[in-house]
Design a protein around this motif. Structure first.
Motif: not given
Length: 365
Positions: A199-207
């Motif tokens: 449920g964790i999105y890469e886009k959120d980690i990158d940002l």
């Protein structure tokens, strides 16, 4: 017989006179304060911006009818005396520098200025455009705020000053304004979520990593631009076109990896094999791989050819695409998805950038 001590007598009289004078001073100050409040005077006006001089570091002080970000970088002395290549925006009476919100978006070649309308309808015909960089101007009045949106022909930064209720804006090439420039790209964004794990999105980690990195970089002497600082999605073409037009010294894109085998872990950095300069893409990738790995406590997989990736293959400047760790690996994910881990990764990227610029002779502490 009563004995009178002359010294004590004189001291008592002196104390009475001093208290009387203090009382008068306090009363006068009180009356002055009442007068200033009745006339609408603001104490900060004593220190407000009066001419086209300063360094852009004034703190925000918005009135109740306006709120926003005070986003200016530089105030240039005597810009009002330069009679060419400027946008001239008259400000309503009473609008101070802290009431003016300026926002520049070089990626989309747009610029906007916003301020309170004041007591009258704002006369847009009084805005004068003498800048060849301006493509078109849009005027908006909403909720007692005036917004002037400018579409530019070129990728530009700006300089400005306010003098006698006039805002002067000059659009200039970032390379003419900043000796050293870095671009940071947070991968994916918007509907492009990247890799997904539990449920964790890469886009959120990158940002999240890039926004923590921004904390460090915005305190440096060099200029940093960001392709996104929110959940937007600039296309890969827009990102690389922006970089190739800007021509920064370094271009760094931040991503997170994923693989079907969850035992695979570590940081790898993709580079452009076509860039064979001594201070080129492969050199930069090696520095960042080690710096991020050491800082975050993630294994170092080293520099990897990344020419299958559009922004790596088409970049005309030293580029490094950092795969910070594997979301598919539980150990890596525990670092990628936590504030402390994201901060360690950001610190590693920051240290790597400083090291690279230092070796290029473009940074000194």
């Amino acid at each position: 017989m009563n004995y009178i001590d002359d010294n004590n007598y004189n001291n008592d009289n002196y104390s009475r006179v001093r208290l009387f004078l203090y009382g008068i001073i306090i009363a006068v100050l009180f009356l002055i304060g009442i007068f200033l409040m009745c006339t609408g005077f603001h104490l900060p006006d004593l220190f407000s911006f009066r001419s086209c001089q300063g360094n852009g570091s004034e703190e925000p002080d918005f009135d109740s009818d306006f709120s926003g970000l005070y986003n200016q970088d530089v105030i240039v002395a005597d810009l009002s005396k330069d009679d060419i290549e400027k946008l001239l925006v008259p400000l309503p009476g009473g609008v101070r520098i802290s009431n003016v919100h300026i926002e520049n978006d070089p990626l989309n070649k747009s610029f906007s200025v916003r301020f309170p309308r004041g007591g009258k309808n704002y006369d847009f015909s009084s805005v004068v455009n003498n800048s060849s960089a301006v493509h078109e101007i849009e005027y908006v009045i909403k909720d007692n705020l005036v917004t002037i949106n400018v579409k530019l022909k070129i990728l530009a930064d700006y300089e400005f000053c306010i003098d006698n209720s006039m805002l002067y804006v000059k659009f200039i090439s970032p390379r003419d304004k900043y000796p050293v420039i870095v671009v940071i790209d947070a991968g994916h964004g918007g509907n492009d979520v990247g890799a997904v794990e539990t449920g964790i999105y890469e886009k959120d980690i990158d940002l999240a990593i890039c926004n923590r990195l921004k904390y460090y970089l915005d305190r440096e002497t060099f200029k940093t631009y960001y392709t996104r600082t929110d959940d937007s999605y600039p296309t890969v073409e827009e990102r690389v076109n922006f970089v190739n037009e800007l021509k920064p010294d370094l271009f760094i894109s931040v991503h997170s990896n994923w693989f079907e085998n969850d035992t695979v872990s570590g940081t790898s950095v993709l580079y452009n094999k076509r860039d064979t300069n001594p201070y080129g893409s492969q050199w930069l990738a090696g520095i960042l791989a080690k710096s991020v790995s050491d800082s975050a406590g993630i294994g170092n997989r080293g520099a990897v050819i990344g020419n299958e990736i559009h922004i790596v293959r088409t970049s005309k400047v030293p580029v490094a695409l950092i795969e910070t760790g594997f979301m598919s690996n539980p150990s890596d994910l525990s670092i990628l998805s936590t504030e402390s881990g994201q901060n360690r990764i950001a610190e590693g990227i920051h240290k790597g950038i400083v090291q690279a610029l230092s070796e290029m002779g473009k940074y000194s502490s």
